[in-house]
Design a protein around this motif. Structure first.
Motif, PDB file in Angstrom:
ATOM      1  N   ARG A   1       1.050   4.002  -3.104  1.00  0.00           N
ATOM      2  CA  ARG A   1       0.507   5.344  -2.868  1.00  0.00           C
ATOM      3  C   ARG A   1       1.464   6.444  -3.320  1.00  0.00           C
ATOM      4  O   ARG A   1       1.012   7.498  -3.759  1.00  0.00           O
TER       5      ARG A   1
ATOM      6  N   ASN B   1      -6.351   4.535  -5.729  1.00  0.00           N
ATOM      7  CA  ASN B   1      -6.169   4.857  -4.322  1.00  0.00           C
ATOM      8  C   ASN B   1      -7.262   4.178  -3.483  1.00  0.00           C
ATOM      9  O   ASN B   1      -7.002   3.684  -2.391  1.00  0.00           O
TER      10      ASN B   1
ATOM     11  N   SER C   1       0.825  -1.207   0.000  1.00  0.00           N
ATOM     12  CA  SER C   1       0.000   0.000   0.000  1.00  0.00           C
ATOM     13  C   SER C   1       0.856   1.252   0.000  1.00  0.00           C
ATOM     14  O   SER C   1       0.602   2.193  -0.754  1.00  0.00           O
TER      15      SER C   1
END
Length: 183
Positions: free
Chosen positions: A65, A108, A61
């Motif tokens: 990002r 996202n 993650s």
């Protein structure tokens, strides 16, 4: 005396007059001990696997990002510059930039879904309730998914009668649910 010994924690009692039970009793205790050790090892392995999965998801993650944030910032900057200079032909470029921005926001959201799975498993998911106009939320949702529906030749229309209300819910979660259903 036997009852007192069992109450004190013994699993089995062999009385002197029945020593033939002693090997059976010893085998039973050893077998139960092995089962407890195996269960303990299995529990430790399970906990280690869950921890490793959570660490992996956190790393994935985080790594996803960073470039995604750069994409979003660049797309937003391009939209601002197009709006600031009226001589720049907007046309398809504006639509493309908006599509990039929508897609990056959706990516996202997918990353957030991964993190939500971890939070649900850990029992730490928190709802972020906010007041917002339901009609505006539905219009935003429609604007995101209408181009996808059109691309797939799916009839997707918007009806906002009787939905002009302010509600307090976790709009991100509702968006996530609706996206999954629509998808």
């Amino acid at each position: 005396a036997t009852v007192d010994i069992l109450k004190a924690g013994a699993n089995d009692v062999v009385i002197k007059s029945n020593l033939a039970r002693l090997p059976i009793s010893i085998d039973k205790v050893l077998w139960e001990r092995k089962i407890l050790e195996r269960e303990s090892e299995a529990q430790k392995e399970k906990e280690a696997a869950v921890k490793a999965r959570e660490e992996m998801l956190a790393i994935v993650s985080h790594d996803l990002r960073n470039p995604l944030a750069a994409i979003q910032l660049n797309a937003e900057a391009m939209i601002k510059s197009l709006n600031a200079d009226p001589d720049v032909p907007v046309g398809n470029m504006d639509n493309n930039i908006k599509a990039i921005l929508r897609t990056s926001r959706r990516m996202n959201g997918l990353i957030s879904d991964i993190l939500d799975k971890v939070r649900i498993d850990a029992g730490t998911l928190v709802l972020n309730k906010k007041k917002r106009n339901l009609k505006i939320f539905i219009q935003d949702f429609y604007q995101i998914f209408e181009p996808l529906a059109r691309e797939k030749d799916i009839k997707f229309s918007l009806e906002t009668e009787n939905v002009d209300h302010v509600v307090k819910i976790d709009f991100d979660r509702v968006f996530q649910i609706l996206s999954n259903l629509l998808g």
